[in-house]
Design a protein around this motif. Structure first.
Motif: not given
Length: 184
Positions: A70-81
């Protein structure tokens, strides 16, 4: 449940999703501050977890492994956004908020409940202003009861960095609360 899922039981995986859906959505929601996005990311997390379940080391806690996904998916999302950190919304939601927890504990006097709700709202807003890494260590530690070692594993950080992040997060949280009139 993991072993049964690896043996092909979809019901066992459904049980894992049922057990961990709320904590995973809650963690992601506090990071991205958008329920729809949080629910989509949580679905992605469970799909990734299912696809990669054979990589889970059964000597470790399953929740730590799942929080890492979950952490990795969220960080990836935040980096994209590239979201800025702003206060959490304190509106209606299905997720249990700090204001609800604080208002449900302690005294039954109306004045005390109002005070506890106000403290909870100030705390939610102050947590929302922290940078994402600090917010995440606080949430993992205090909302999900993760140990320092588990947080280090989930966030892929050295133990010393987790302790530093937690110390700085607490300090900034205290400063933000003091700015709102909640001095110790």
């Amino acid at each position: 449940m993991v072993v049964r899922t690896l043996d092909g039981s979809q019901a066992a995986f459904g049980e894992l999703v049922r057990r961990y859906e709320r904590p995973i959505v809650g963690l992601i929601l506090r990071m991205v501050r958008d329920r729809g996005v949080a629910e989509e990311l949580a679905q992605d997390v469970f799909v990734k977890a299912y696809d990669r379940l054979e990589t889970y080391d059964q000597r470790r806690k399953f929740s730590s492994w799942l929080f890492k996904v979950a952490h990795n998916a969220t960080i990836d999302h935040l980096r994209r956004r590239r979201l800025d950190t702003v206060p959490l919304e304190t509106g209606e939601s299905d997720d249990l908020q700090l204001t609800d927890v604080l208002a449900a504990t302690g005294s039954r006097k109306p004045d005390d409940r109002v005070l506890q709700r106000e403290i909870g709202e100030a705390l939610e807003a102050a947590i929302g202003e922290l940078r994402p890494a600090y917010r995440e260590v606080l949430l993992l530690r205090f909302a999900h009861g993760a140990s320092y070692d588990e947080i280090a594993e989930v966030m892929d950080l050295p133990l010393g960095t987790v302790k530093t992040h937690l110390h700085r997060a607490r300090k900034q949280l205290a400063e933000r609360l003091e700015e709102r009139g909640w001095a110790p």
